[in-house]
Scaffold this active site. Sequence first.
Site, PDB file in Angstrom:
ATOM      1  N   GLU A  12     103.140 -35.483  95.799  1.00  0.00           N
ATOM      2  CA  GLU A  12     103.111 -34.733  94.361  1.00  0.00           C
ATOM      3  C   GLU A  12     102.011 -33.247  94.599  1.00  0.00           C
ATOM      4  O   GLU A  12     102.469 -32.512  93.752  1.00  0.00           O
ATOM      5  CB  GLU A  12     102.870 -35.894  93.340  1.00  0.00           C
ATOM      6  N   ASP A  64     105.233 -39.401  96.199  1.00  0.00           N
ATOM      7  CA  ASP A  64     103.621 -39.458  96.457  1.00  0.00           C
ATOM      8  C   ASP A  64     103.338 -38.202  97.525  1.00  0.00           C
ATOM      9  O   ASP A  64     102.196 -38.109  97.607  1.00  0.00           O
ATOM     10  CB  ASP A  64     103.470 -40.757  97.412  1.00  0.00           C
ATOM     11  N   ARG A 121     101.545 -31.143  96.508  1.00  0.00           N
ATOM     12  CA  ARG A 121     102.102 -29.889  96.741  1.00  0.00           C
ATOM     13  C   ARG A 121     103.248 -29.234  95.727  1.00  0.00           C
ATOM     14  O   ARG A 121     103.277 -27.958  95.603  1.00  0.00           O
ATOM     15  CB  ARG A 121     102.677 -30.100  98.197  1.00  0.00           C
ATOM     16  N   LYS A 124     101.813 -46.351  95.842  1.00  0.00           N
ATOM     17  CA  LYS A 124     101.036 -46.356  97.208  1.00  0.00           C
ATOM     18  C   LYS A 124     100.659 -47.861  97.041  1.00  0.00           C
ATOM     19  O   LYS A 124     100.778 -48.757  96.150  1.00  0.00           O
ATOM     20  CB  LYS A 124      99.445 -45.949  96.691  1.00  0.00           C
TER      21      LYS A 124
END
Length: 504
Positions: free
Chosen positions: A349, A347, A351, A277
């Site tokens: 992640e 990113d 789920r 990020k």
Amino acid sequence: MINSSDLKLTAVSTDIKRIGAGALVLGVVKGTDGPVLVASPFSVKVTETLQDSLTALGVTGKADELVRFAANAEMKADILVLVGLGSFEESTLSDEALRRAAGSAARQLTGVNTILFALPAATLSQAAAVAEGITFGAYHFNNHRSTPATKLPLSEAIIATAASADKDLPAALKRAAILGRAVRATRDLVNTAPNVLYPESFAQEVKDTTKGAGLKVTIIDEKKLEKDGYGGLMGVGGGSVRKPRMVKVEYSPAKATKHLALVGKGITFDTGGISIKPAAGMHAMKSDMAGAATVFQTVTAIAALDLPIKVTGWLCLAENMPGGAATRPGDVITMFGGKTVEVLNTDAEGRLVMGDGLAAASLEKPDALIDIATLTGAQMVALGLRTAGIMGDDTLRDAVVTAATRAGEGAWAMPLPEELRATIDSQVADLANIGERMGGMMTAAVFLNEFVGEVDGVKIPWAHMDIAGPAFNESAPFGYTHKNGTGSSVRTLVALAEEMSAAK
């Protein structure tokens, strides 16, 4: 970590002349012709004098406004406090307006030990709303400071209400206290620094704080996760030296006739992994475990309320870091239950760990299965910062929205368009972990739906709650909501459990 103290709640009649307190709180509405003092406990003469002076004193009645005055001869409190109720006629005041006003006063009046609330609480429902608002507003987080706080939140609240003799009021006050404790404990967990709260320490906190609460806690460590095939958790947590955990928290009363399973996203810190990020604002990613904290405290509250429903919470705990053993974009992982997923973006992640949790929870064949997660930035784009997106089985989805409305929380039903399923097809695996960018909140839910199990060939009723915005408040405090962790959706899930346990 969970450090919020309890709060004493009592109720008295509206005759408060002899009741002493550090502060007396009254309400003011923002009327069409100016501010209006409501439910005044004073004599007609004193009430008229105070009413006539409101505008000159700068009182408007707008929500969150709080103005302090010196005490008058008719009160034993040290100070008089007027709190804004917003733009309402007194006869149309909602429970949530009262909840927010009481919470706003409790939040802002730090350093006052005992407060008497004389808001317009004529009914049992209104008195309960005032009590709830107080328990949500009376909060502070001081766990990481080297010196203790100098101004603590109130420790005792007295509620003046015409419903003081109602036989159901003690139960309503007990419920408010339990909800408040759960909301504040959720905030404590969300606000805790990520070097203090990580998968192993989170799991230990669950174990330590549930002793004597009638709950069964099972902690699955990384060795068993690996052995049993929890590929989502192991893949997401692979880059961190702090290994993942799955924590199962179970409340199973003998009188239960229904089983509600709750799955919470517990990414204790989310760097984005290899798909890292931007640095700006990344510190707020300590809140990416809010779903797991919410599930944990929901189960705790339901047990404290002694509801006749079995509730199982699954906390999917991992730290998403870009280490040498981290999952790479392009990797294929095997989830719990056997489905394979091509990871196109590390990113996305949440789920992945939630897929493991949904698959595991499905094996117990619950009557309803709900997952809750700070899952997508798309939720905030679609619904803003205060409204959760609810998706899934239409009947259960709508029941969650109804429960949220009853609890006073923002939630909105969203669809699962069938065309989005094709966007998560993979060229090399059963699924890809990202798909269509537009409608990303719903695409994430479509992915999660793939891990919801069946009973006798029929899909388990399932709903997904995306609380990315509501779970963490980075702007100014408002109502009973403080800055940072909010404790969002605990009330909604408790209300849903109450409705399920009451239904025939």
